[in-house]
Design a protein around this motif. Structure first.
Motif, PDB file in Angstrom:
ATOM      1  N   ARG A 117       8.759  16.374   5.101  1.00 26.36           N
ATOM      2  CA  ARG A 117       8.438  14.952   5.071  1.00 26.36           C
ATOM      3  C   ARG A 117       6.921  14.826   4.974  1.00 26.36           C
ATOM      4  N   VAL A 118       6.461  13.988   4.047  1.00 29.46           N
ATOM      5  CA  VAL A 118       5.025  13.778   3.860  1.00 29.46           C
ATOM      6  C   VAL A 118       4.732  12.289   3.868  1.00 29.46           C
ATOM      7  N   ARG A 167       1.847   3.390  -4.294  1.00 28.91           N
ATOM      8  CA  ARG A 167       3.028   3.453  -5.166  1.00 28.91           C
ATOM      9  C   ARG A 167       3.111   4.811  -5.852  1.00 28.91           C
ATOM     10  N   LYS A 168       1.966   5.360  -6.259  1.00 29.39           N
ATOM     11  CA  LYS A 168       1.954   6.692  -6.869  1.00 29.39           C
ATOM     12  C   LYS A 168       2.478   7.732  -5.883  1.00 29.39           C
ATOM     13  N   ALA A 169       2.051   7.635  -4.624  1.00 32.06           N
ATOM     14  CA  ALA A 169       2.514   8.576  -3.605  1.00 32.06           C
ATOM     15  C   ALA A 169       4.024   8.478  -3.414  1.00 32.06           C
ATOM     16  N   GLU A 170       4.520   7.250  -3.396  1.00 37.37           N
ATOM     17  CA  GLU A 170       5.962   7.055  -3.206  1.00 37.37           C
ATOM     18  C   GLU A 170       6.751   7.589  -4.397  1.00 37.37           C
ATOM     19  N   GLY A 176       7.605  11.184  -4.003  1.00 34.42           N
ATOM     20  CA  GLY A 176       8.443  11.565  -2.875  1.00 34.42           C
ATOM     21  C   GLY A 176       7.829  11.448  -1.504  1.00 34.42           C
ATOM     22  N   ALA A 177       6.622  10.884  -1.414  1.00 35.59           N
ATOM     23  CA  ALA A 177       5.989  10.705  -0.108  1.00 35.59           C
ATOM     24  C   ALA A 177       6.407   9.374   0.508  1.00 35.59           C
TER      25      ALA A 177
END
Length: 391
Positions: free
Chosen positions: A204-205, A216-219, A222-223
Motif C-alpha cells: 500500500r502506498v 490524480r496521477k498518483a491514483e 495505484g497509490a
C-alpha cells in the motif's frame, strides 16, 4: 548553438551560446533530443540558489552521440545515450564505492563533492537544455540505449534523474515487498518514488500533496492520494495501520515545502514523515535541502536561510527511525531501470504532460513554476521533434 540561459530570478531566455566541443580526449558530444525541466531547476529559476546569471540550465538529458574524443573506446557516434545528471570520473574514492553523486574529481571545490550539468555549486558545467552537450568521461557517464530509443525518449530521458532519484528514495527508506509506504510530494520525483515503491511490490502506498492534478496521477498508478488541504497525512496513515504508522516514507519536496496556503516551512514534510512512519521505520530524503538559501530569510527565517531546519528530532530518536539523505547515485540504478523500460515493465513517461521545443522553454518554466493545472512534467526537444500537443 541555442540554449536556455538563466538571466536572473524567474527569467530564462533562449539564445545563441558557443557550441559544445571536445575539451579532453575522454569527452563525447551529444546532440540533445530530449531534456526535462526538473523541480530542482525551479530552485535556481526562482533565485533561491547561488546559480550564476548567464549559465545554461538542464541536468536531465539524452540524445545522439555526434563526436567522440580520441580516448573514447565504448561509446560510438550515432548511438543514443542517456546521461546521469551526476558528472563522475569513475576512478576517485567515491566513484569506486559507487557514490558517483559525490565524485571528488569533477567537483573543482576541494571542500565539496559531486558535480552536475547546469546546477548550482556543482561545478562549472553547462546544462543540456541546449542543442549540444559536452559529456566528460563519456565511456563512464553515458548509458547506451537500444533500438527503441528514438521513439521512447520520454521514457528513457527519465533515467537521467527523476526515475533513479525516486528509486533512491525508496532504497534509503528500505521499501520491501508488502510494505506500507508514504510519499510526501506528488511532483515528478514524488510520483517516481511512488511508482518505484509500487514496482518493488509495496502493499500500500499513500502519496500526499495539495495539487489535485498531481494526486490524480498518483491514483492512476495505484497509490492512495492524500490531499493535504483536506487531511493530515499522519492521521490518515495511522488510522489505516492500527495507530502504528507506515513502514517507511519518502521525502520528495525539499526546503521550499509549503502548506496549501503557500506559507513556506522547510520542516513541514520532514516532521510529517517522522509522525507518519512507525517505530524503527525508514525515511528517504531526496527533496533538495541546501546549506544556504538566498531567499530563505524573507520566505521563512534566518535559520532556514542557513539550512537549519527545526525537525522533531526527539520524536524521531524516540521512535528509533533512520533517515537517508542526499542526491541519487544515478549510475547505481539506471542500467536496471533502463532494462525495466526496455522490457515493458516500466513506463515512467506517464508523468509527461507537455513536449515542447527549446524555444518554448521560457513559457514552460513559467507554467511549471506556477504549478499550473496539468503541468506535471515538461520535456523539451532541442532538435524540434517534440509533440507540442501532448497534454
Amino acid at each position: 548553438m541555442k540554449a536556455a540561459v538563466y538571466e536572473g530570478p524567474r527569467t530564462v531566455t533562449v539564445k545563441d551560446v558557443p557550441d559544445a566541443k571536445i575539451e579532453h580526449p575522454c569527452d563525447i558530444i551529444v546532440k540533445i533530443t530530449a531534456t526535462n525541466i526538473c523541480g530542482s531547476d525551479l530552485h535556481m529559476y526562482e533565485g533561491r540558489t547561488s546559480f550564476e546569471s548567464g549559465r545554461t540550465l538542464g541536468h536531465e538529458n539524452m540524445g545522439q552521440v555526434v563526436e567522440v574524443g580520441s580516448a573514447v573506446r565504448k561509446v560510438q557516434v550515432g548511438e543514443y545515450v542517456v546521461l546521469p545528471f551526476n558528472i563522475a570520473c569513475g576512478f576517485c574514492k567515491q566513484c569506486e564505492r559507487g557514490l558517483t553523486n559525490y565524485c571528488l574529481t569533477m567537483q573543482p571545490e576541494p571542500a565539496l563533492a559531486g558535480a552536475a550539468y547546469g546546477f548550482a555549486d556543482m561545478g562549472p558545467y553547462p546544462g543540456g537544455q541546449a542543442e549540444l552537450l559536452r559529456v566528460p568521461y563519456g565511456d563512464f557517464n553515458a548509458l547506451r540505449l537500444g533500438e527503441d530509443a528514438a521513439e521512447r525518449q520520454t521514457d528513457y530521458v527519465m533515467l537521467a534523474d527523476i526515475f533513479p532519484t525516486g528509486y533512491h528514495a525508496t532504497e534509503m527508506a528500505h521499501v520491501k515487498p508488502g510494505d506500507q509506504t508514504i510519499v510526501f510530494g506528488a511532483g515528478p520525483v514524488g510520483l517516481m518514488a511512488t511508482y518505484s515503491a509500487l514496482l518493488k511490490g509495496a502493499g500500500r502506498v499513500w502519496t500526499a500533496d495539495h495539487q489535485p492534478d498531481r494526486l490524480r496521477k498518483a491514483e492512476e498508478i495505484g497509490a492512495i492520494p492524500i490531499n493535504t488541504a483536506e487531511q493530515n497525512p499522519a492521521e490518515v496513515v495511522k488510522e489505516a495501520t492500527l495507530g502504528l504508522g507506515a513502514d517507511n516514507g519518502c521525502e520528495c519536496v525539499g526546503y521550499q515545502a509549503h502548506d496549501p496556503q503557500g506559507h513556506e516551512d522547510a520542516s513541514l514534510t520532514l516532521n510529517g514523515l517522522i509522525d507518519s512512519v512507525r517505530f524503527t521505520g525508514g525515511i528517504g530524503v531526496v527533496g533538495v535541502f541546501l546549506p544556504q538559501d538566498p531567499g530563505g530569510t524573507e520566505a521563512q527565517g534566518e535559520l532556514e536561510a542557513q539550512g537549519k531546519v527545526p525537525i522533531d528530532f526527539g520524536l524521531m530518536w524516540l521512535k528509533g527511525q533512520h533517515m537517508g539523505t542526499g542526491q541519487a547515485p544515478v549510475k547505481k540504478y539506471n542500467r536496471a531501470l533502463r532494462d525495466l523500460i526496455a522490457g515493458g515493465k516500466a513506463e515512467p513517461s506517464f508523468i509527461v504532460s507537455h513536449e515542447l521545443s527549446l524555444d518554448e522553454a521560457p513559457t514552460a518554466y513559467e507554467h511549471f513554476d506556477a504549478r499550473d493545472e496539468g503541468w506535471t512534467k515538461v520535456v523539451l526537444h532541442p532538435d524540434g521533434h517534440g509533440n507540442a500537443d501532448k497534454h
